[in-house]
Scaffold this active site. Sequence first.
Site, PDB file in Angstrom:
ATOM      1  N   GLU A  55       0.862  -1.185   0.000  1.00  0.00           N
ATOM      2  CA  GLU A  55       0.000   0.000   0.000  1.00  0.00           C
ATOM      3  C   GLU A  55       0.897   1.234   0.000  1.00  0.00           C
ATOM      4  OE1 GLU A  55       1.153   0.783   4.168  1.00  0.00           O
ATOM      5  OE2 GLU A  55       0.043   2.093   2.804  1.00  0.00           O
ATOM      6  N   PHE A  56       0.416   2.284  -0.664  1.00  0.00           N
ATOM      7  CA  PHE A  56       1.160   3.557  -0.664  1.00  0.00           C
ATOM      8  C   PHE A  56       0.213   4.655  -0.186  1.00  0.00           C
ATOM      9  CE2 PHE A  56       4.859   1.821  -2.624  1.00  0.00           C
ATOM     10  CZ  PHE A  56       4.413   0.837  -3.495  1.00  0.00           C
ATOM     11  N   LEU A  57      -0.563   4.329   0.856  1.00  0.00           N
ATOM     12  CA  LEU A  57      -1.590   5.264   1.331  1.00  0.00           C
ATOM     13  C   LEU A  57      -0.974   6.221   2.341  1.00  0.00           C
ATOM     14  CD1 LEU A  57      -4.463   2.668   2.056  1.00  0.00           C
ATOM     15  CD2 LEU A  57      -3.886   3.772  -0.126  1.00  0.00           C
TER      16      LEU A  57
ATOM     17  N   LYS B 113       8.299  -1.326  -1.551  1.00  0.00           N
ATOM     18  CA  LYS B 113       7.582  -0.604  -0.499  1.00  0.00           C
ATOM     19  C   LYS B 113       8.555  -0.044   0.545  1.00  0.00           C
ATOM     20  CE  LYS B 113       4.652   0.990   2.297  1.00  0.00           C
ATOM     21  NZ  LYS B 113       3.847   2.169   2.047  1.00  0.00           N
TER      22      LYS B 113
ATOM     23  N   PHE C  65       8.130  16.452  -0.079  1.00  0.00           N
ATOM     24  CA  PHE C  65       8.871  15.749   0.972  1.00  0.00           C
ATOM     25  C   PHE C  65      10.228  16.373   1.227  1.00  0.00           C
ATOM     26  CE2 PHE C  65       6.286  12.186   2.419  1.00  0.00           C
ATOM     27  CZ  PHE C  65       5.193  12.427   1.629  1.00  0.00           C
TER      28      PHE C  65
ATOM     29  N   ALA D 172      11.288  21.011   5.754  1.00  0.00           N
ATOM     30  CA  ALA D 172      12.008  20.835   7.022  1.00  0.00           C
ATOM     31  C   ALA D 172      11.054  21.101   8.171  1.00  0.00           C
ATOM     32  CB  ALA D 172      13.186  21.806   7.088  1.00  0.00           C
ATOM     33  N   GLY D 173      11.406  20.606   9.347  1.00  0.00           N
ATOM     34  CA  GLY D 173      10.533  20.858  10.495  1.00  0.00           C
ATOM     35  C   GLY D 173      10.926  20.000  11.676  1.00  0.00           C
TER      36      GLY D 173
ATOM     37  N   CYS E  54       4.489   4.686   9.990  1.00  0.00           N
ATOM     38  CA  CYS E  54       5.235   4.064   8.892  1.00  0.00           C
ATOM     39  C   CYS E  54       6.703   4.455   8.829  1.00  0.00           C
ATOM     40  CB  CYS E  54       4.522   4.400   7.589  1.00  0.00           C
ATOM     41  SG  CYS E  54       2.901   3.656   7.557  1.00  0.00           S
TER      42      CYS E  54
ATOM     43  N   ARG F 149       0.477   8.225  16.525  1.00  0.00           N
ATOM     44  CA  ARG F 149       1.569   7.244  16.598  1.00  0.00           C
ATOM     45  C   ARG F 149       2.876   7.887  16.154  1.00  0.00           C
ATOM     46  NH1 ARG F 149      -1.009   2.153  13.545  1.00  0.00           N
ATOM     47  NH2 ARG F 149      -1.723   3.825  12.176  1.00  0.00           N
TER      48      ARG F 149
HETATM   49  C1  UDX Z   1      -0.221  -1.379   9.720  1.00  0.00           C
HETATM   50  C2  UDX Z   1       1.228  -0.941   9.695  1.00  0.00           C
HETATM   51  O1  UDX Z   1       1.359   0.128  10.631  1.00  0.00           O
HETATM   52  C3  UDX Z   1       1.578  -0.468   8.328  1.00  0.00           C
HETATM   53  O2  UDX Z   1       2.948  -0.154   8.231  1.00  0.00           O
HETATM   54  C4  UDX Z   1       1.275  -1.546   7.348  1.00  0.00           C
HETATM   55  O3  UDX Z   1       1.567  -1.087   6.046  1.00  0.00           O
HETATM   56  C5  UDX Z   1      -0.183  -1.938   7.458  1.00  0.00           C
HETATM   57  O4  UDX Z   1      -0.489  -2.357   8.773  1.00  0.00           O
HETATM   58  P1  UDX Z   1      -2.196   0.084  10.267  1.00  0.00           P
HETATM   59  O5  UDX Z   1      -3.404  -0.129   9.465  1.00  0.00           O
HETATM   60  O6  UDX Z   1      -1.876   1.413  10.812  1.00  0.00           O
HETATM   61  O7  UDX Z   1      -0.994  -0.281   9.387  1.00  0.00           O
HETATM   62  O8  UDX Z   1      -2.225  -0.999  11.451  1.00  0.00           O
HETATM   63  P2  UDX Z   1      -3.081  -0.863  12.768  1.00  0.00           P
HETATM   64  O9  UDX Z   1      -3.727   0.470  12.805  1.00  0.00           O
HETATM   65  O10 UDX Z   1      -2.187  -1.324  13.839  1.00  0.00           O
HETATM   66  O11 UDX Z   1      -4.252  -1.932  12.547  1.00  0.00           O
HETATM   67  C6  UDX Z   1      -3.995  -3.295  12.603  1.00  0.00           C
HETATM   68  C7  UDX Z   1      -5.355  -3.952  12.894  1.00  0.00           C
HETATM   69  O12 UDX Z   1      -5.221  -5.366  12.809  1.00  0.00           O
HETATM   70  C8  UDX Z   1      -5.885  -3.645  14.301  1.00  0.00           C
HETATM   71  O13 UDX Z   1      -7.214  -3.202  14.196  1.00  0.00           O
HETATM   72  C9  UDX Z   1      -5.831  -5.016  15.026  1.00  0.00           C
HETATM   73  O14 UDX Z   1      -6.884  -5.179  15.944  1.00  0.00           O
HETATM   74  C10 UDX Z   1      -5.967  -5.972  13.864  1.00  0.00           C
HETATM   75  N1  UDX Z   1      -5.432  -7.317  14.077  1.00  0.00           N
HETATM   76  C11 UDX Z   1      -4.144  -7.486  14.476  1.00  0.00           C
HETATM   77  C12 UDX Z   1      -6.259  -8.425  13.811  1.00  0.00           C
HETATM   78  O15 UDX Z   1      -7.411  -8.258  13.473  1.00  0.00           O
HETATM   79  N2  UDX Z   1      -5.753  -9.681  13.934  1.00  0.00           N
HETATM   80  C13 UDX Z   1      -4.471  -9.900  14.342  1.00  0.00           C
HETATM   81  O16 UDX Z   1      -4.065 -11.050  14.462  1.00  0.00           O
HETATM   82  C14 UDX Z   1      -3.642  -8.760  14.627  1.00  0.00           C
HETATM   83  C1  UDX Z   2       3.719   7.493   4.417  1.00  0.00           C
HETATM   84  C2  UDX Z   2       3.975   7.413   2.923  1.00  0.00           C
HETATM   85  O1  UDX Z   2       3.848   8.716   2.342  1.00  0.00           O
HETATM   86  C3  UDX Z   2       2.965   6.465   2.276  1.00  0.00           C
HETATM   87  O2  UDX Z   2       3.249   6.336   0.901  1.00  0.00           O
HETATM   88  C4  UDX Z   2       3.073   5.111   2.962  1.00  0.00           C
HETATM   89  O3  UDX Z   2       2.124   4.212   2.413  1.00  0.00           O
HETATM   90  C5  UDX Z   2       2.827   5.241   4.440  1.00  0.00           C
HETATM   91  O4  UDX Z   2       3.754   6.183   5.007  1.00  0.00           O
HETATM   92  P1  UDX Z   2       2.100   8.723   6.075  1.00  0.00           P
HETATM   93  O5  UDX Z   2       3.047   8.198   7.090  1.00  0.00           O
HETATM   94  O6  UDX Z   2       0.648   8.531   6.262  1.00  0.00           O
HETATM   95  O7  UDX Z   2       2.457   8.065   4.618  1.00  0.00           O
HETATM   96  O8  UDX Z   2       2.299  10.316   5.963  1.00  0.00           O
HETATM   97  P2  UDX Z   2       3.230  11.254   5.078  1.00  0.00           P
HETATM   98  O9  UDX Z   2       2.370  12.269   4.476  1.00  0.00           O
HETATM   99  O10 UDX Z   2       4.114  10.474   4.215  1.00  0.00           O
HETATM  100  O11 UDX Z   2       4.132  11.986   6.211  1.00  0.00           O
HETATM  101  C6  UDX Z   2       4.990  11.185   6.973  1.00  0.00           C
HETATM  102  C7  UDX Z   2       5.699  12.110   7.963  1.00  0.00           C
HETATM  103  O12 UDX Z   2       6.634  12.950   7.260  1.00  0.00           O
HETATM  104  C8  UDX Z   2       4.767  13.046   8.726  1.00  0.00           C
HETATM  105  O13 UDX Z   2       5.202  13.135  10.069  1.00  0.00           O
HETATM  106  C9  UDX Z   2       4.954  14.378   8.024  1.00  0.00           C
HETATM  107  O14 UDX Z   2       4.709  15.478   8.880  1.00  0.00           O
HETATM  108  C10 UDX Z   2       6.429  14.296   7.640  1.00  0.00           C
HETATM  109  N1  UDX Z   2       6.805  15.130   6.501  1.00  0.00           N
HETATM  110  C11 UDX Z   2       6.227  14.905   5.289  1.00  0.00           C
HETATM  111  C12 UDX Z   2       7.789  16.105   6.673  1.00  0.00           C
HETATM  112  O15 UDX Z   2       8.287  16.291   7.783  1.00  0.00           O
HETATM  113  N2  UDX Z   2       8.177  16.848   5.596  1.00  0.00           N
HETATM  114  C13 UDX Z   2       7.621  16.670   4.368  1.00  0.00           C
HETATM  115  O16 UDX Z   2       7.989  17.387   3.436  1.00  0.00           O
HETATM  116  C14 UDX Z   2       6.606  15.675   4.212  1.00  0.00           C
END
Ligand code: UDX
Ligand code: UDX
Length: 447
Positions: free
Chosen positions: A152-154, A205, A250, A253-254, A261, A328
């Site tokens: 996923e790239f969400l 990924k 991306f 700075a900050g 992730c 997180r």
């Molecule tokens: C997670 C990772 O953070 C991310 O890097 C990866 O790409 C996708 O999985 P996220 O959706 O944020 O992303 O995970 P999280 O919010 O922790 O949700 C995981 C879910 O799985 C929870 O709702 C948990 O209850 C559920 N789970 C976990 C099950 O249903 N069965 C299991 O055995 C373990």
């Molecule tokens: C990221 C990837 O972008 C996405 O493709 C992958 O699937 C999951 O991880 P996400 O973590 O949801 O997505 O947020 P993102 O918008 O990428 O920002 C990640 C962190 O970087 C945030 O803390 C954001 O504040 C920070 N950021 C982003 C910077 O500090 N500077 C930037 O220019 C961009």
Amino acid sequence: MARLCVVGMGYVGLVTALCFAKLGNSVIGVDKDINKLKLLSEGSPTFYEHGLDELLREGLEKGKLSFTNDINRSIEQSEIIFICVGTPPGENGRPDLSQVEEVARSIAINLKSYKLIVEKSTVPAGTAERIKQTIKLAGGEDTVFDVASNPEFLREGSAIADFSCPDRIVLGVDTSMARTMLKELYRDFDCPVLITDIATAELIKHASNAFLATKISFSNLVADICEKVGANINLVVDGLGYDRRIGREFLNAGIGYGGSCFPKDVKAFAAMAGALGVNNTLLKEVDRINEDRIGAIVKKIEDALWVCKNKRIALLGLAFKCNTDDIRESPGIKLVRELVRKGSLVTCYDPKAMDNARGELKNLGDVLSFAETPYVAASEADALVLMTEWPEFVQLDFLRMKKLMRTPVIIDGRNMLQAEEIEKIGFWYSGIGCHRGNRKSKFQYDN
Ligand code: UDX
Ligand code: UDX
């Protein structure tokens, strides 16, 4: 249309389930968290994501979507099983894949017909082989299943848009059946579809996230240099970004990257490289620069206030970035803990993440308070620190802020304000890597 089962109703799994249902597939969302399932079945999303509530209601109304904790029946009734469970950091930076292993074992005992098992969670290259081995050892036969990688790239805050209009779809497959089924599932998408072997897809990924994080840490490194020479990071990165080979995104700075992730994926990528005997210094430096950002912010507060102890700090922004309630690995949360450790009194505000933050920070006692508005947070504060780039913070009435505060100090962790305007009002303003307003730039060559 395919019959899908998505295991893990988290930030990735729920968006995946809803978007596939929107495309007309029948989707079963599986999770172990009963409360989460109850809320979802009633049409209440379990986290904030733009557009999620409409998609959830529509999927339920059309009967395309159901939620259950019965993973066995869900697997039995589905052809394609997406693994979207958490892959949190484990020891020495390597991801804890126990949730993935648990799902693989559940699949193994329900293989009464062919299943395509698809990794969507971010996993190290080679995980698919582990899933195959786990299923075989737990009784699954080679002929009745395939494993594939479809990373996923969400981005949180734009997850539905990122799912619906991806830059690319990556399909890691090792059989023609898996390739055919996934191409069919994604037939309506108008974007490049990259079909590779499984390990390559898994690596794409990890490398994507690590490179995006590298851009951010590089920008923060340059920001630190800007502060020494009185340059302005925002213009520096604009200058870089006009080069099509670099691109402007991306490079903001900050306070560094947070979220579920980047921090864990950079560490996991470095740990995997190290375990393979590959020099991982670059990746470790990306992580170190990021970890150092909280200390840099505290130093800015001390530059203005001398000491943090007994000072009241108003902290705006607890979500790890704007347009999400996710805290997180949030720099704002980390800064709260550090300021409390240094003896400050901290008052926080965030438009979306307050409930999550209250839960996370409940054991900090009465040195920490939560304000209902930014103005309440600023009352009697010695400094105002901006940690999340919520647009409403730019619109604040800073004249009013100044009257409310005990000392007029603003630390802008996201370079989101116009320094000259803020300084005209009489604030001490400090951004990240930007020589702002009329303050003297100072060359600080050590040698
Ligand atoms: C997670 C990772 O953070 C991310 O890097 C990866 O790409 C996708 O999985 P996220 O959706 O944020 O992303 O995970 P999280 O919010 O922790 O949700 C995981 C879910 O799985 C929870 O709702 C948990 O209850 C559920 N789970 C976990 C099950 O249903 N069965 C299991 O055995 C373990
Ligand atoms: C990221 C990837 O972008 C996405 O493709 C992958 O699937 C999951 O991880 P996400 O973590 O949801 O997505 O947020 P993102 O918008 O990428 O920002 C990640 C962190 O970087 C945030 O803390 C954001 O504040 C920070 N950021 C982003 C910077 O500090 N500077 C930037 O220019 C961009």
